[in-house]
Design a protein around this motif. Structure first.
Motif, PDB file in Angstrom:
ATOM      1  N   UNK A 352      86.156 -32.674  47.696  1.00 30.83           N
ATOM      2  CA  UNK A 352      87.274 -31.755  47.467  1.00 30.83           C
ATOM      3  C   UNK A 352      87.627 -31.691  45.987  1.00 30.83           C
ATOM      4  N   UNK A 353      87.650 -32.839  45.321  1.00 29.21           N
ATOM      5  CA  UNK A 353      87.954 -32.878  43.888  1.00 29.21           C
ATOM      6  C   UNK A 353      86.885 -32.145  43.080  1.00 29.21           C
ATOM      7  N   UNK A 354      85.635 -32.347  43.440  1.00 26.82           N
ATOM      8  CA  UNK A 354      84.548 -31.679  42.713  1.00 26.82           C
ATOM      9  C   UNK A 354      84.621 -30.172  42.905  1.00 26.82           C
ATOM     10  N   UNK A 355      85.013 -29.741  44.093  1.00 26.11           N
ATOM     11  CA  UNK A 355      85.092 -28.305  44.376  1.00 26.11           C
ATOM     12  C   UNK A 355      86.120 -27.613  43.492  1.00 26.11           C
ATOM     13  N   UNK A 383      75.400 -39.054  51.987  1.00 31.47           N
ATOM     14  CA  UNK A 383      75.333 -39.894  50.787  1.00 31.47           C
ATOM     15  C   UNK A 383      74.681 -39.150  49.637  1.00 31.47           C
ATOM     16  N   UNK A 384      73.547 -38.519  49.905  1.00 34.24           N
ATOM     17  CA  UNK A 384      72.823 -37.814  48.846  1.00 34.24           C
ATOM     18  C   UNK A 384      73.616 -36.610  48.333  1.00 34.24           C
ATOM     19  N   UNK A 385      74.319 -35.937  49.225  1.00 35.17           N
ATOM     20  CA  UNK A 385      75.105 -34.774  48.803  1.00 35.17           C
ATOM     21  C   UNK A 385      76.244 -35.186  47.870  1.00 35.17           C
ATOM     22  N   UNK A 386      77.002 -36.193  48.262  1.00 34.39           N
ATOM     23  CA  UNK A 386      78.138 -36.630  47.441  1.00 34.39           C
ATOM     24  C   UNK A 386      77.645 -37.140  46.090  1.00 34.39           C
ATOM     25  N   UNK A 387      76.618 -37.972  46.116  1.00 31.64           N
ATOM     26  CA  UNK A 387      76.107 -38.543  44.872  1.00 31.64           C
ATOM     27  C   UNK A 387      75.544 -37.466  43.953  1.00 31.64           C
ATOM     28  N   UNK A 391      77.106 -36.414  40.248  1.00 26.43           N
ATOM     29  CA  UNK A 391      76.261 -36.585  39.051  1.00 26.43           C
ATOM     30  C   UNK A 391      76.118 -35.264  38.299  1.00 26.43           C
ATOM     31  N   UNK A 392      75.867 -34.179  39.032  1.00 24.97           N
ATOM     32  CA  UNK A 392      75.696 -32.886  38.379  1.00 24.97           C
ATOM     33  C   UNK A 392      76.975 -32.432  37.681  1.00 24.97           C
ATOM     34  N   UNK A 393      78.125 -32.680  38.309  1.00 27.76           N
ATOM     35  CA  UNK A 393      79.403 -32.293  37.701  1.00 27.76           C
ATOM     36  C   UNK A 393      79.634 -33.058  36.406  1.00 27.76           C
ATOM     37  N   UNK A 418      71.116 -39.396  32.220  1.00 30.92           N
ATOM     38  CA  UNK A 418      72.547 -39.653  32.047  1.00 30.92           C
ATOM     39  C   UNK A 418      72.821 -40.276  30.685  1.00 30.92           C
ATOM     40  N   UNK A 419      72.011 -41.252  30.332  1.00 27.88           N
ATOM     41  CA  UNK A 419      72.235 -41.941  29.060  1.00 27.88           C
ATOM     42  C   UNK A 419      71.855 -41.070  27.866  1.00 27.88           C
ATOM     43  N   UNK A 420      70.863 -40.222  28.039  1.00 29.47           N
ATOM     44  CA  UNK A 420      70.538 -39.281  26.968  1.00 29.47           C
ATOM     45  C   UNK A 420      71.677 -38.284  26.767  1.00 29.47           C
ATOM     46  N   UNK A 421      72.319 -37.889  27.853  1.00 25.11           N
ATOM     47  CA  UNK A 421      73.475 -36.991  27.745  1.00 25.11           C
ATOM     48  C   UNK A 421      74.615 -37.666  26.977  1.00 25.11           C
ATOM     49  N   UNK A 422      74.793 -38.963  27.208  1.00 21.18           N
ATOM     50  CA  UNK A 422      75.832 -39.698  26.481  1.00 21.18           C
ATOM     51  C   UNK A 422      75.516 -39.706  24.986  1.00 21.18           C
ATOM     52  N   UNK A 423      74.255 -39.951  24.630  1.00 20.45           N
ATOM     53  CA  UNK A 423      73.873 -39.988  23.214  1.00 20.45           C
ATOM     54  C   UNK A 423      74.104 -38.643  22.534  1.00 20.45           C
ATOM     55  N   UNK A 424      73.902 -37.545  23.275  1.00 17.13           N
ATOM     56  CA  UNK A 424      74.141 -36.220  22.685  1.00 17.13           C
ATOM     57  C   UNK A 424      75.616 -35.990  22.378  1.00 17.13           C
TER      58      UNK A 424
END
Length: 449
Positions: A352-355, A383-387, A391-393, A418-424
């Motif tokens: 709901x929060x992601x929506x 599980x896969x849907x929530x995760x 992650x995409x958000x 994920x970590x490459x995104x942090x470095x950017x």
């Protein structure tokens, strides 16, 4: 209580803050996004909220908030909502003193729909022009930056002044809002807001609203304890629910905690029990299918191989006994298998929060994967849907701190992207870069070992 606002730069006057916000509005492009010059001088909280508002396609030039519920829907929803139980406290501490003060008091639900709006009658009539009324949607997705919507998006106390609102019709108004949390589960139940002129964003207003919310949360907890004791002392019959049974629906938000747990934690009518792994899977699946499932469909979602209907029936008998001990009204129905009470799974809260674009709150709620050891197909799918959606958000719109917090989860242990995104996002000289680089080296070593 966390720091409620990103304050203006020391020495900035209220007039200067408003001039900068108005200048920012002039720099909004046709998509509602700011150019670099328009960002100068805006509080970071406001700037980020404006950008979220634009991404969610809120329109700053539409004068009125949309009406989410008609009168009949609103009355029924309010009657059953947990916050109905604390309205006497809100009225005594906020509404009654506001009638001659030029202020309005609003209470909304967890997705930003206003349920009660009361206070100064003159201000109420004025507020109708922008649809600041019960039943209207004041989430960031609908109206952009406002104290109620932004407080829910960030799960923190918020003060929004004048032109800091995303919607231009709201510029004559200022507001202070504080989220209301369930005293048992910690889930966000709604928001309490004070709206009016400059007085609405005075420091003492923030303290008053926070104190009122704390008092109301404490009162809700006391009423629940008293009601739970009464329920234990006086057994109820399913065929003729008592008054206390009906009241329970207004006091409790029945919850199912699945995230980061091998065995779910179920709370109904103020009573909590830890479920077996199989019962956790059954409730996770049925909670994700409120209309119910046939025996064959539930078997297919519950057992990785060929499930036996006989085995399922035996599990349902045991589960019914467990649920009957919590509340006779919660015993699952059959043909189809269905939960007769509404559950609020923490996984559903995350979705709901992601929506509505509130990924920070989603991350706060997310304690780990849904029943991480379960191999039930229906659980694996959930599980896969929530995760995946979380992650995409975060990858598309997450701050450095949010991404680093997500990186601490077990499922992100080997997440290179994920970590490459942090470095950017990190400045070249940020001291946080070294730890991220070391983490990437650790992943490379583990993967090649």
């Amino acid at each position: 209580m966390r720091n409620p606002i990103h304050p203006p730069v020391p020495g900035d006057t209220a007039e200067l803050v408003q001039r900068r916000a108005l200048a920012g509005h002039e720099r909004l492009n046709h998509s509602g996004l700011l150019d670099d010059e328009g960002i100068v001088g805006l509080r970071r909280l406001v700037r980020e909220s404006w950008q979220r508002s634009a991404t969610l396609q809120a329109n700053p030039d539409v004068a009125e908030a949309p009406l989410a519920m008609d009168r009949d829907e609103l009355e029924e929803y309010r009657r059953q909502h947990p916050l109905a139980a604390i309205m006497p406290v809100i009225k005594k501490l906020l509404v009654q003193p506001s009638h001659d003060s030029g202020l309005l008091v609003a209470v909304g639900d967890d997705v930003g729909r206003l349920l009660w709006v009361d206070g100064d009658p003159v201000m109420q009539r004025r507020a109708e022009g922008m649809m600041f009324v019960a039943g209207a949607d004041w989430s960031e997705a609908s109206v952009g930056t406002s104290a109620p919507g932004t407080a829910l998006a960030l799960d923190r106390s918020i003060q929004i002044s004048g032109a800091e609102h995303f919607k231009r019709s709201v510029h004559p108004w200022s507001c202070t809002a504080v989220p209301f949390h369930d005293p048992d589960s910690g889930a966000v139940l709604g928001v309490v807001d004070i709206t009016g002129t400059e007085t609405a964003v005075a420091p003492h207003t923030l303290s008053l609203v926070e104190a009122t919310v704390a008092a109301a949360q404490a009162q809700l907890r006391i009423e629940r304890l008293q009601l739970a004791a009464a329920i234990r002392d006086k057994p109820r019959r399913r065929s003729a629910p008592s008054t206390s049974t009906q009241t329970t629906g207004a006091l409790y938000r029945n919850s199912l905690q699945l995230l980061g747990r091998d065995q779910a934690l179920l709370s109904i009518d103020g009573r909590t029990v830890s479920l077996s792994a199989r019962h956790s899977e059954i409730l996770a699946i049925l909670g994700n299918h409120p209309s119910g499932l046939s025996a064959d469909d539930l078997c297919a979602q519950l057992y990785p191989g060929d499930g036996s209907a006989v085995t399922l029936r035996a599990e349902m008998v045991r589960l019914r006994k467990v649920l009957h001990g919590l509340s006779p009204d919660a015993v699952p129905e059959s043909r189809p298998y269905r939960l007769p009470v509404e559950l609020l799974p923490d996984s559903g809260q995350v979705l709901s929060c992601l929506q509505r674009g509130a990924h920070r709150i989603a991350l706060e709620i997310y304690k780990g994967a849904v029943l991480p050891r379960s191999e039930a197909p229906g659980v694996v799918q959930l599980r896969e849907r929530v995760s995946h959606l979380l992650r995409e958000a975060l990858l598309s719109d997450g701050s450095v701190d949010s991404l680093l917090k997500y990186a601490e989860l077990p499922e992100a242990k080997y997440d290179v992207d994920l970590r490459l995104a942090v470095l950017k996002l990190l400045p070249p000289r940020s001291p946080k870069r070294a730890a991220v680089v070391a983490d990437l080296e650790r992943i490379e070593t583990d993967m090649t070992a």
